[in-house]
Design a protein around this motif. Sequence first.
Motif, PDB file in Angstrom:
ATOM      1  N   GLN A 232       0.837  -1.211   0.000  1.00  0.00           N
ATOM      2  CA  GLN A 232       0.000   0.000   0.000  1.00  0.00           C
ATOM      3  C   GLN A 232       0.863   1.249   0.000  1.00  0.00           C
ATOM      4  OE1 GLN A 232      -2.797   0.171   3.202  1.00  0.00           O
ATOM      5  NE2 GLN A 232      -3.716   2.110   2.488  1.00  0.00           N
ATOM      6  N   ARG A 233       1.927   1.235   0.778  1.00  0.00           N
ATOM      7  CA  ARG A 233       2.828   2.392   0.800  1.00  0.00           C
ATOM      8  C   ARG A 233       3.495   2.566  -0.562  1.00  0.00           C
ATOM      9  NH1 ARG A 233       4.221   0.352   5.966  1.00  0.00           N
ATOM     10  NH2 ARG A 233       6.241  -0.406   5.166  1.00  0.00           N
ATOM     11  N   TYR A 234       3.889   1.426  -1.136  1.00  0.00           N
ATOM     12  CA  TYR A 234       4.481   1.500  -2.476  1.00  0.00           C
ATOM     13  C   TYR A 234       3.484   2.087  -3.482  1.00  0.00           C
ATOM     14  CZ  TYR A 234       8.444  -1.409  -1.017  1.00  0.00           C
ATOM     15  OH  TYR A 234       9.570  -1.883  -0.413  1.00  0.00           O
ATOM     16  N   GLY A 235       2.260   1.717  -3.340  1.00  0.00           N
ATOM     17  CA  GLY A 235       1.236   2.219  -4.254  1.00  0.00           C
ATOM     18  C   GLY A 235       1.017   3.712  -4.096  1.00  0.00           C
ATOM     19  N   GLN A 239       1.738   6.477  -6.895  1.00  0.00           N
ATOM     20  CA  GLN A 239       0.710   7.422  -7.316  1.00  0.00           C
ATOM     21  C   GLN A 239       1.247   8.864  -7.274  1.00  0.00           C
ATOM     22  OE1 GLN A 239      -2.260   6.746  -8.568  1.00  0.00           O
ATOM     23  NE2 GLN A 239      -2.797   8.926  -8.822  1.00  0.00           N
ATOM     24  N   ALA A 240       1.939   9.154  -6.164  1.00  0.00           N
ATOM     25  CA  ALA A 240       2.512  10.510  -6.029  1.00  0.00           C
ATOM     26  C   ALA A 240       3.581  10.761  -7.093  1.00  0.00           C
ATOM     27  CB  ALA A 240       3.087  10.680  -4.624  1.00  0.00           C
ATOM     28  N   GLY A 241       4.384   9.715  -7.347  1.00  0.00           N
ATOM     29  CA  GLY A 241       5.435   9.856  -8.357  1.00  0.00           C
ATOM     30  C   GLY A 241       4.850  10.041  -9.745  1.00  0.00           C
ATOM     31  N   SER A 242       3.758   9.310  -9.988  1.00  0.00           N
ATOM     32  CA  SER A 242       3.119   9.431 -11.311  1.00  0.00           C
ATOM     33  C   SER A 242       2.539  10.831 -11.493  1.00  0.00           C
ATOM     34  CB  SER A 242       2.015   8.387 -11.467  1.00  0.00           C
ATOM     35  OG  SER A 242       2.559   7.094 -11.409  1.00  0.00           O
ATOM     36  N   GLU A 243       1.951  11.368 -10.470  1.00  0.00           N
ATOM     37  CA  GLU A 243       1.380  12.715 -10.546  1.00  0.00           C
ATOM     38  C   GLU A 243       2.487  13.762 -10.723  1.00  0.00           C
ATOM     39  OE1 GLU A 243      -0.932  13.146  -7.046  1.00  0.00           O
ATOM     40  OE2 GLU A 243      -2.540  11.784  -7.723  1.00  0.00           O
ATOM     41  N   LEU A 244       3.594  13.587 -10.011  1.00  0.00           N
ATOM     42  CA  LEU A 244       4.716  14.520 -10.126  1.00  0.00           C
ATOM     43  C   LEU A 244       5.313  14.465 -11.526  1.00  0.00           C
ATOM     44  CD1 LEU A 244       6.591  16.584  -8.761  1.00  0.00           C
ATOM     45  CD2 LEU A 244       7.991  14.662  -7.943  1.00  0.00           C
ATOM     46  N   LEU A 261      10.271  28.682 -16.047  1.00  0.00           N
ATOM     47  CA  LEU A 261      11.226  28.927 -14.968  1.00  0.00           C
ATOM     48  C   LEU A 261      10.528  29.130 -13.623  1.00  0.00           C
ATOM     49  CD1 LEU A 261      13.747  31.272 -16.841  1.00  0.00           C
ATOM     50  CD2 LEU A 261      14.072  28.883 -16.151  1.00  0.00           C
ATOM     51  N   LEU A 262       9.345  29.698 -13.659  1.00  0.00           N
ATOM     52  CA  LEU A 262       8.605  29.867 -12.416  1.00  0.00           C
ATOM     53  C   LEU A 262       8.226  28.512 -11.797  1.00  0.00           C
ATOM     54  CD1 LEU A 262       6.262  32.874 -13.347  1.00  0.00           C
ATOM     55  CD2 LEU A 262       8.177  32.876 -11.759  1.00  0.00           C
ATOM     56  N   ALA A 263       7.915  27.525 -12.642  1.00  0.00           N
ATOM     57  CA  ALA A 263       7.462  26.229 -12.130  1.00  0.00           C
ATOM     58  C   ALA A 263       8.587  25.212 -12.003  1.00  0.00           C
ATOM     59  CB  ALA A 263       6.361  25.672 -13.049  1.00  0.00           C
ATOM     60  N   SER A 264       9.635  25.359 -12.787  1.00  0.00           N
ATOM     61  CA  SER A 264      10.654  24.317 -12.865  1.00  0.00           C
ATOM     62  C   SER A 264      11.480  24.155 -11.581  1.00  0.00           C
ATOM     63  CB  SER A 264      11.581  24.588 -14.044  1.00  0.00           C
ATOM     64  OG  SER A 264      12.305  25.825 -13.846  1.00  0.00           O
ATOM     65  N   LYS A 265      11.736  25.303 -10.892  1.00  0.00           N
ATOM     66  CA  LYS A 265      12.571  25.195  -9.693  1.00  0.00           C
ATOM     67  C   LYS A 265      12.000  24.229  -8.680  1.00  0.00           C
ATOM     68  CE  LYS A 265      14.837  27.986  -6.177  1.00  0.00           C
ATOM     69  NZ  LYS A 265      15.072  29.379  -5.678  1.00  0.00           N
ATOM     70  N   GLY A 266      10.719  24.349  -8.371  1.00  0.00           N
ATOM     71  CA  GLY A 266      10.084  23.439  -7.391  1.00  0.00           C
ATOM     72  C   GLY A 266       9.935  22.028  -7.918  1.00  0.00           C
ATOM     73  N   LEU A 267       9.670  21.930  -9.238  1.00  0.00           N
ATOM     74  CA  LEU A 267       9.502  20.594  -9.814  1.00  0.00           C
ATOM     75  C   LEU A 267      10.808  19.812  -9.821  1.00  0.00           C
ATOM     76  CD1 LEU A 267       7.123  21.379 -12.849  1.00  0.00           C
ATOM     77  CD2 LEU A 267       6.576  20.063 -10.780  1.00  0.00           C
ATOM     78  N   ILE A 268      11.844  20.497 -10.095  1.00  0.00           N
ATOM     79  CA  ILE A 268      13.139  19.798 -10.111  1.00  0.00           C
ATOM     80  C   ILE A 268      13.474  19.240  -8.742  1.00  0.00           C
ATOM     81  CG2 ILE A 268      15.631  20.153 -10.426  1.00  0.00           C
ATOM     82  CD1 ILE A 268      14.962  22.204 -12.632  1.00  0.00           C
ATOM     83  N   THR A 269      13.273  20.062  -7.707  1.00  0.00           N
ATOM     84  CA  THR A 269      13.576  19.586  -6.337  1.00  0.00           C
ATOM     85  C   THR A 269      12.689  18.415  -5.962  1.00  0.00           C
ATOM     86  OG1 THR A 269      14.268  21.837  -5.723  1.00  0.00           O
ATOM     87  CG2 THR A 269      13.698  20.301  -3.950  1.00  0.00           C
ATOM     88  N   GLN A 270      11.379  18.515  -6.238  1.00  0.00           N
ATOM     89  CA  GLN A 270      10.444  17.433  -5.875  1.00  0.00           C
ATOM     90  C   GLN A 270      10.779  16.141  -6.644  1.00  0.00           C
ATOM     91  OE1 GLN A 270       6.484  18.904  -6.648  1.00  0.00           O
ATOM     92  NE2 GLN A 270       6.617  20.469  -5.024  1.00  0.00           N
ATOM     93  N   THR A 271      11.119  16.292  -7.897  1.00  0.00           N
ATOM     94  CA  THR A 271      11.424  15.101  -8.714  1.00  0.00           C
ATOM     95  C   THR A 271      12.663  14.385  -8.187  1.00  0.00           C
ATOM     96  OG1 THR A 271      10.448  16.172 -10.663  1.00  0.00           O
ATOM     97  CG2 THR A 271      11.922  14.297 -11.048  1.00  0.00           C
ATOM     98  N   LYS A 272      13.713  15.172  -7.861  1.00  0.00           N
ATOM     99  CA  LYS A 272      14.929  14.550  -7.326  1.00  0.00           C
ATOM    100  C   LYS A 272      14.658  13.853  -5.988  1.00  0.00           C
ATOM    101  CE  LYS A 272      18.272  17.649  -9.565  1.00  0.00           C
ATOM    102  NZ  LYS A 272      19.343  18.645  -9.342  1.00  0.00           N
ATOM    103  N   ASP A 273      13.888  14.531  -5.114  1.00  0.00           N
ATOM    104  CA  ASP A 273      13.596  13.934  -3.799  1.00  0.00           C
ATOM    105  C   ASP A 273      12.775  12.657  -3.955  1.00  0.00           C
ATOM    106  OD1 ASP A 273      14.956  15.951  -2.583  1.00  0.00           O
ATOM    107  OD2 ASP A 273      13.153  17.137  -2.118  1.00  0.00           O
ATOM    108  N   ALA A 274      11.808  12.642  -4.860  1.00  0.00           N
ATOM    109  CA  ALA A 274      10.986  11.454  -5.077  1.00  0.00           C
ATOM    110  C   ALA A 274      11.825  10.310  -5.609  1.00  0.00           C
ATOM    111  CB  ALA A 274       9.836  11.772  -6.033  1.00  0.00           C
ATOM    112  N   ALA A 275      12.730  10.629  -6.518  1.00  0.00           N
ATOM    113  CA  ALA A 275      13.590   9.594  -7.082  1.00  0.00           C
ATOM    114  C   ALA A 275      14.509   8.996  -6.017  1.00  0.00           C
ATOM    115  CB  ALA A 275      14.386  10.166  -8.248  1.00  0.00           C
TER     116      ALA A 275
END
Length: 327
Positions: A232-235, A239-244, A261-275
Amino acid sequence: MDVQRTGSVVRPPSPMESLEKQLSCPICLDMFTKPVVILPCQHNLCRGCASDLYDSRNPYRFSGGVLNLLVENIIDIYKQQQEGSGGSGGGTSETPLKPKDSNEPMCQEHEDEKINIYCVTCQTPTCSMCKVFGQHKDCEVSPLASVYQAQKGELSNAIDTLVASNGRLQALLNQMEETCRAVQDNAQRAKQGLGERFDLLYAVLEERKAVLLEQIGKEQDEKVAALRALAQRYGERLQAGSELTDSAVRALEQSSAAEFLLASKGLITQTKDAAKSSLGEERPEPGFEKMEHFTLATEHVEAILSKMDFGIVDEEEFEDAEGEEEE
């Protein structure tokens, strides 16, 4: 004829009177009582009178006399004859001294002779003539009455012994019947007890089986529940990773550099942390799915059960087997 002094004629003695005179003892002048023949002179005397002629202290007493069964037999017949004729010594008719119509058995060799003695040598009854002139003249004889009483007593004793033996045999037969019934009753009780003991063993095994099955089921439920929680945790992470990922892809599709550029800064950090977080996600231990530790070692118990007999159970061996099974 004899003539008395008075001149009267004296009647000659009858044959019976002459016989009575011949059968009288010359000592006591009475009729012979247990006549014996005195050897070697061949005179007949009463046994009592003959005894008086010998010294009672003489160890060879009666060595010169033999029981005269023939004379004794004649005396018996004479007395029977006297009783039959009313005791009269006279009479005009003479009857045979030895009647043939007697109920007593007669000698086959001497038809007019009763069987009145017993040949000890040949072990057979016979008559006096057979002893004097016949085939038993060299044999040892005894009065028939004494042998009769002796053998009658012997047969009576033998019958008593046989009856007692039959009683013992009957008692043994009764005992065997009682023992058979006891064996059957005891065997029935033993069968019933054996069935009860095996039923108890079955019950113990079924109870133990239920306990062990419960343990397996409990661990199965725990592992499955842990795996499902982890899944369940993996799921949720997936799900969160797929949405990101979708958000990041949409950002890449922006045509305006300012908006990207306004959106990329936060997305890059979130993507790296999720990975990074997916690499350190909790995983089941190796072999988590295995259940071999629930394998039951029953070889020792099977060996004990296969050797089960009607003897004393080796408790030490059973406890050792039970301890190995638990390990």
